[in-house]
Design a protein around this motif. Structure first.
Motif, mmCIF file in Angstrom:
data_model
loop_
_atom_site.group_PDB
_atom_site.id
_atom_site.type_symbol
_atom_site.label_atom_id
_atom_site.label_comp_id
_atom_site.label_asym_id
_atom_site.label_seq_id
_atom_site.Cartn_x
_atom_site.Cartn_y
_atom_site.Cartn_z
ATOM 1 N N GLU A 71 8.215 6.466 6.736
ATOM 2 C CA GLU A 71 9.518 6.335 6.066
ATOM 3 C C GLU A 71 9.470 6.814 4.623
ATOM 4 N N THR A 72 8.433 6.450 3.891
ATOM 5 C CA THR A 72 8.433 6.685 2.452
ATOM 6 C C THR A 72 7.621 7.889 1.991
ATOM 7 N N VAL A 73 6.632 8.321 2.769
ATOM 8 C CA VAL A 73 5.752 9.403 2.335
ATOM 9 C C VAL A 73 5.912 10.654 3.194
ATOM 10 N N ILE A 74 5.864 10.491 4.508
ATOM 11 C CA ILE A 74 5.818 11.649 5.399
ATOM 12 C C ILE A 74 7.198 12.262 5.642
ATOM 13 N N GLU A 75 8.167 11.421 6.003
ATOM 14 C CA GLU A 75 9.477 11.955 6.384
ATOM 15 C C GLU A 75 10.168 12.748 5.277
ATOM 16 N N PRO A 76 10.078 12.343 3.997
ATOM 17 C CA PRO A 76 10.690 13.177 2.956
ATOM 18 C C PRO A 76 10.102 14.583 2.882
ATOM 19 N N GLU A 77 8.785 14.701 3.105
ATOM 20 C CA GLU A 77 8.157 16.019 3.073
ATOM 21 C C GLU A 77 8.582 16.866 4.274
ATOM 22 N N VAL A 78 8.616 16.241 5.444
ATOM 23 C CA VAL A 78 9.052 16.950 6.647
ATOM 24 C C VAL A 78 10.507 17.385 6.500
ATOM 25 N N ALA A 79 11.346 16.518 5.952
ATOM 26 C CA ALA A 79 12.753 16.856 5.759
ATOM 27 C C ALA A 79 12.912 18.050 4.824
ATOM 28 N N VAL A 86 0.836 -1.203 0.000
ATOM 29 C CA VAL A 86 0.000 0.000 0.000
ATOM 30 C C VAL A 86 0.871 1.254 0.000
ATOM 31 N N THR A 87 1.912 1.262 0.809
ATOM 32 C CA THR A 87 2.791 2.420 0.880
ATOM 33 C C THR A 87 3.495 2.650 -0.447
ATOM 34 N N ALA A 88 3.945 1.587 -1.092
ATOM 35 C CA ALA A 88 4.604 1.726 -2.393
ATOM 36 C C ALA A 88 3.637 2.294 -3.424
ATOM 37 N N ALA A 89 2.386 1.851 -3.386
ATOM 38 C CA ALA A 89 1.386 2.355 -4.328
ATOM 39 C C ALA A 89 1.100 3.831 -4.072
ATOM 40 N N LEU A 90 0.989 4.214 -2.808
ATOM 41 C CA LEU A 90 0.757 5.621 -2.479
ATOM 42 C C LEU A 90 1.949 6.472 -2.903
ATOM 43 N N GLY A 91 3.149 5.945 -2.681
ATOM 44 C CA GLY A 91 4.345 6.692 -3.068
ATOM 45 C C GLY A 91 4.416 6.914 -4.561
ATOM 46 N N THR A 117 10.088 18.601 -1.999
ATOM 47 C CA THR A 117 11.481 18.357 -2.362
ATOM 48 C C THR A 117 11.857 19.191 -3.578
ATOM 49 N N GLY A 118 12.978 19.880 -3.467
ATOM 50 C CA GLY A 118 13.463 20.681 -4.594
ATOM 51 C C GLY A 118 13.046 22.134 -4.562
ATOM 52 N N ILE A 119 12.150 22.513 -3.643
ATOM 53 C CA ILE A 119 11.757 23.918 -3.551
ATOM 54 C C ILE A 119 12.891 24.718 -2.930
ATOM 55 N N ASP A 120 13.390 25.702 -3.613
ATOM 56 C CA ASP A 120 14.452 26.580 -3.103
ATOM 57 C C ASP A 120 14.420 27.869 -3.904
ATOM 58 N N PHE A 162 7.944 23.584 15.139
ATOM 59 C CA PHE A 162 6.520 23.342 14.945
ATOM 60 C C PHE A 162 6.059 23.601 13.515
ATOM 61 N N VAL A 163 6.936 24.122 12.666
ATOM 62 C CA VAL A 163 6.511 24.494 11.314
ATOM 63 C C VAL A 163 6.069 23.281 10.508
ATOM 64 N N ALA A 164 6.923 22.258 10.418
ATOM 65 C CA ALA A 164 6.554 21.080 9.623
ATOM 66 C C ALA A 164 5.303 20.390 10.157
ATOM 67 N N PRO A 165 5.196 20.140 11.488
ATOM 68 C CA PRO A 165 3.960 19.527 11.980
ATOM 69 C C PRO A 165 2.726 20.375 11.698
ATOM 70 N N CYS A 166 2.843 21.694 11.862
ATOM 71 C CA CYS A 166 1.687 22.567 11.611
ATOM 72 C C CYS A 166 1.319 22.581 10.134
ATOM 73 N N PHE A 167 2.331 22.640 9.283
ATOM 74 C CA PHE A 167 2.069 22.675 7.844
ATOM 75 C C PHE A 167 1.374 21.385 7.406
ATOM 76 N N MET A 168 1.931 20.254 7.819
ATOM 77 C CA MET A 168 1.332 18.977 7.441
ATOM 78 C C MET A 168 -0.038 18.793 8.082
ATOM 79 N N GLY A 169 -0.180 19.282 9.310
ATOM 80 C CA GLY A 169 -1.469 19.187 9.988
ATOM 81 C C GLY A 169 -2.537 20.015 9.306
ATOM 82 N N MET A 170 -2.156 21.178 8.815
ATOM 83 C CA MET A 170 -3.104 22.044 8.118
ATOM 84 C C MET A 170 -3.638 21.359 6.864
#
Length: 216
Positions: free
Chosen positions: A127-135, A66-71, A79-82, A159-167
């Motif tokens: 590991e595969t979906v959430i952490e890359p976005e938080v990083a 399921v995680t691989a399919a979602l990924g 990722t890559g925003i700068d 608190f920025v990453a948790p708040c952003f993802m929570g929103m």
């Protein structure tokens, strides 16, 4: 490459990219139809005319499949925003999140209850979906500190990453309040940037139009 990694790679090579995509599409369809509990190895095998043993050999467990399919079904949002500035980075993150809002939120809602109930799914998704976005969000903040845009000891940073993802999650629960895609941009400008002590540049005022007078 370790023996274990080589064995896993050999197993993966037995499936073509087209066949993997077909299997992932079946998982996503089952998720949309009935949520996480509707996805079974037997169901995916039957829908795709694939041997159940192949699924277990390839992914090992249902949460991994399921995680691989979602990924595969979603791209990494942040990722890559700068853009060169914290304001620009967070606003671009808000714009990107808003543009994928309907598609990604629907799928994440399909596994939200299972995320709480199944630790193995939770670990795989982290590991595969959430952490890359938080990083990626944390990297924006680290660059901002290095540029001197925000103070390194500002407690709001954690608190920025948790708040952003929570929103992104609660926006659908308050559709009457956050009805359009501009909600994420407003969240960045009105909540995150003030908490970080960063000032968003004022929006340029539209120049008053004056009628063109031909020269005489």
């Amino acid at each position: 490459m370790s023996t274990q990694a080589a064995t896993a790679a050999a197993r993966r090579s037995k499936l073509t990219a087209e066949r993997e995509a077909e299997l992932y599409d079946a998982v996503i369809c089952l998720l949309r139809e009935g949520g996480y509990d509707s996805v079974t190895m037997e169901g995916v095998a039957a829908r795709t005319k694939c041997g159940k043993a192949t699924l277990y050999r390839q992914w090992g467990t249902k949460p991994r499949l399921v995680t691989a399919a979602l990924g595969r079904s979603r791209c990494a949002l942040f990722t890559g925003i700068d853009t060169g500035s914290l304001v620009g980075d967070l606003r671009e993150a808000a714009r990107t999140a808003a543009s994928h809002r309907e598609r990604d939120t629907e799928l994440m809602e399909a596994v939200s209850q299972a995320y709480i109930q199944h630790p193995d799914l939770r670990a795989a998704l982290r590991e595969t979906v959430i952490e890359p976005e938080v990083a990626a969000l944390d990297a924006m903040l680290k660059r901002a500190v290095e540029r001197g845009e925000i103070a390194a000891d500002n407690p709001a940073i954690d608190f920025v990453a948790p708040c952003f993802m929570g929103m992104l999650r609660v926006e659908r629960l308050f559709e009457e309040r956050f009805a359009d895609a501009s909600a994420m941009r407003t969240f960045v400008d009105a909540v995150l940037l003030p908490a970080l002590g960063a000032t968003a540049p004022a929006e340029p005022e539209a120049e008053a139009s004056t009628p063109h007078r031909p020269e005489v």
